[in-house]
Write a protein that holds these residues in place. Structure first.
Motif, PDB file in Angstrom:
ATOM      1  N   ASP A 197       1.615  -2.003  -5.601  1.00 46.98           N
ATOM      2  CA  ASP A 197       0.964  -1.363  -4.460  1.00 46.98           C
ATOM      3  C   ASP A 197      -0.465  -0.957  -4.820  1.00 46.98           C
ATOM      4  O   ASP A 197      -0.744  -0.637  -5.980  1.00 46.98           O
ATOM      5  N   ALA A 198      -1.329  -0.924  -3.803  1.00 47.47           N
ATOM      6  CA  ALA A 198      -2.595  -0.199  -3.932  1.00 47.47           C
ATOM      7  C   ALA A 198      -2.267   1.244  -3.544  1.00 47.47           C
ATOM      8  O   ALA A 198      -1.707   1.487  -2.483  1.00 47.47           O
ATOM      9  N   TRP A 199      -2.588   2.178  -4.427  1.00 46.64           N
ATOM     10  CA  TRP A 199      -2.228   3.585  -4.208  1.00 46.64           C
ATOM     11  C   TRP A 199      -3.463   4.370  -3.759  1.00 46.64           C
ATOM     12  O   TRP A 199      -4.421   4.487  -4.513  1.00 46.64           O
ATOM     13  N   ILE A 200      -3.407   4.857  -2.528  1.00 52.42           N
ATOM     14  CA  ILE A 200      -4.523   5.624  -1.972  1.00 52.42           C
ATOM     15  C   ILE A 200      -4.259   7.113  -2.184  1.00 52.42           C
ATOM     16  O   ILE A 200      -3.191   7.618  -1.814  1.00 52.42           O
ATOM     17  N   SER A 231      -5.796  -5.045   7.512  1.00 53.14           N
ATOM     18  CA  SER A 231      -6.428  -6.270   8.004  1.00 53.14           C
ATOM     19  C   SER A 231      -6.626  -7.298   6.882  1.00 53.14           C
ATOM     20  O   SER A 231      -6.861  -8.470   7.143  1.00 53.14           O
ATOM     21  N   LEU A 232      -6.500  -6.858   5.654  1.00 54.65           N
ATOM     22  CA  LEU A 232      -6.775  -7.757   4.516  1.00 54.65           C
ATOM     23  C   LEU A 232      -5.520  -8.342   3.887  1.00 54.65           C
ATOM     24  O   LEU A 232      -5.527  -9.460   3.382  1.00 54.65           O
ATOM     25  N   LEU A 233      -4.444  -7.592   3.901  1.00 57.76           N
ATOM     26  CA  LEU A 233      -3.237  -8.055   3.178  1.00 57.76           C
ATOM     27  C   LEU A 233      -2.385  -8.983   4.046  1.00 57.76           C
ATOM     28  O   LEU A 233      -2.285  -8.808   5.233  1.00 57.76           O
ATOM     29  N   VAL A 253       0.849  -1.192   0.000  1.00 56.38           N
ATOM     30  CA  VAL A 253       0.000   0.000   0.000  1.00 56.38           C
ATOM     31  C   VAL A 253       0.884   1.242   0.000  1.00 56.38           C
ATOM     32  O   VAL A 253       1.914   1.268   0.675  1.00 56.38           O
ATOM     33  N   TYR A 254       0.481   2.252  -0.750  1.00 53.26           N
ATOM     34  CA  TYR A 254       1.153   3.551  -0.681  1.00 53.26           C
ATOM     35  C   TYR A 254       0.091   4.639  -0.635  1.00 53.26           C
ATOM     36  O   TYR A 254      -0.915   4.554  -1.338  1.00 53.26           O
TER      37      TYR A 254
END
Lengths: 108, 140
Positions: A44-47, A106-108, A27-28
């Motif tokens: 990454d999932a980029w927020i 909590s998911l990764l 995640v980023y």
């Protein structure tokens, strides 16, 4: 987890899912595009809360798994079309960037 | 050594929303040539930063990407205002971009540092009032 699995959760809405089987490995969070390009890792999932068309280019070049738009930020139709055409997954959520990050933790 | 492959792109200085087209095209070309994803990522990010710089500061320019034996060379040339203090420009966080550029998410002062970060060699030749040429090499 796959982007499609994230999109299936009630907190997330798929905006574009041209590459739904893409695996998320990290995640980023960031809104300064060069900063994101310098630090985000591939897959990454980029927020972000940025929604202009350059977000699509950055997601493509930095090779992120998906863009997660926080706080219900919306994409203009033209940006949505560009994302779909370039194979960029985009999801939106009413959660804040922090809220999304906690959920992903909590998911990764 | 086989003949080098050369790609040439014109970067439109007027259109901020289309910035990145050359980089996306390079990414596609390198993928077709079978380069590994990390090499493609490095080249295309370095090039995109350069492209954005040419749009923000120089009114466009040209980009030449050459695939050589063992490395990919990117040469970005513009006839913009030039860089007065290259050492300063290389500092993370230093930017001369205007506020409207910042509102788009650029102008964080990370462009040139990112170009250096993602390439194996980078050289800046710049003269105030004349223009800037940046040469980058990514080894593979």
């Amino acid at each position: 987890m796959k982007v499609s699995e994230l999109a299936a959760l009630p907190e997330f809405t798929a905006v574009t899912l041209p590459d739904a089987d893409r695996e998320i490995t990290g995640v980023y969070i960031g809104d300064l595009l060069s900063w994101v390009m310098g630090r985000a890792q591939a897959d990454d999932a980029w927020i972000t809360i940025m929604s202009n068309v350059n977000v699509v280019a950055v997601a493509s070049l930095a090779d992120t798994a998906c863009v997660l738009l926080a706080e219900d930020v919306a994409l203009e139709d033209a940006v949505k079309e560009t994302a779909a055409a370039r194979g960029i997954n985009v999801l939106s959520s009413p959660l804040s960037a922090y809220g999304i990050a906690c959920r992903l933790h909590s998911l990764l | 050594m086989a003949d080098a492959l050369i790609f040439h792109y014109e970067v439109d200085g007027e259109n901020f929303t289309s910035a990145g087209q050359a980089s996306v095209q390079v990414k596609k070309n390198l993928r077709q040539l079978g380069f590994d994803p990390e090499t493609i990522r490095r080249v295309s990010i370095a090039m995109y930063e350069g492209e954005i710089n040419m749009v923000i500061h120089a009114g466009g320019g040209v980009a030449d990407v050459t695939v050589e034996d063992g490395c990919i060379r990117i040469v970005l040339t513009d006839h913009g205002p030039g860089i007065a203090d290259i050492d300063k420009a290389m500092e993370e966080g230093f930017s001369t971009a205007r506020d409207n550029i910042r509102s788009l998410g650029f102008g964080a002062g990370m462009g040139l540092p990112n170009m250096k970060r993602y390439t194996d060699e980078m050289q800046i030749d710049s003269a105030v009032g004349v223009g800037t040429t940046i040469t980058m090499k990514v080894n593979y």
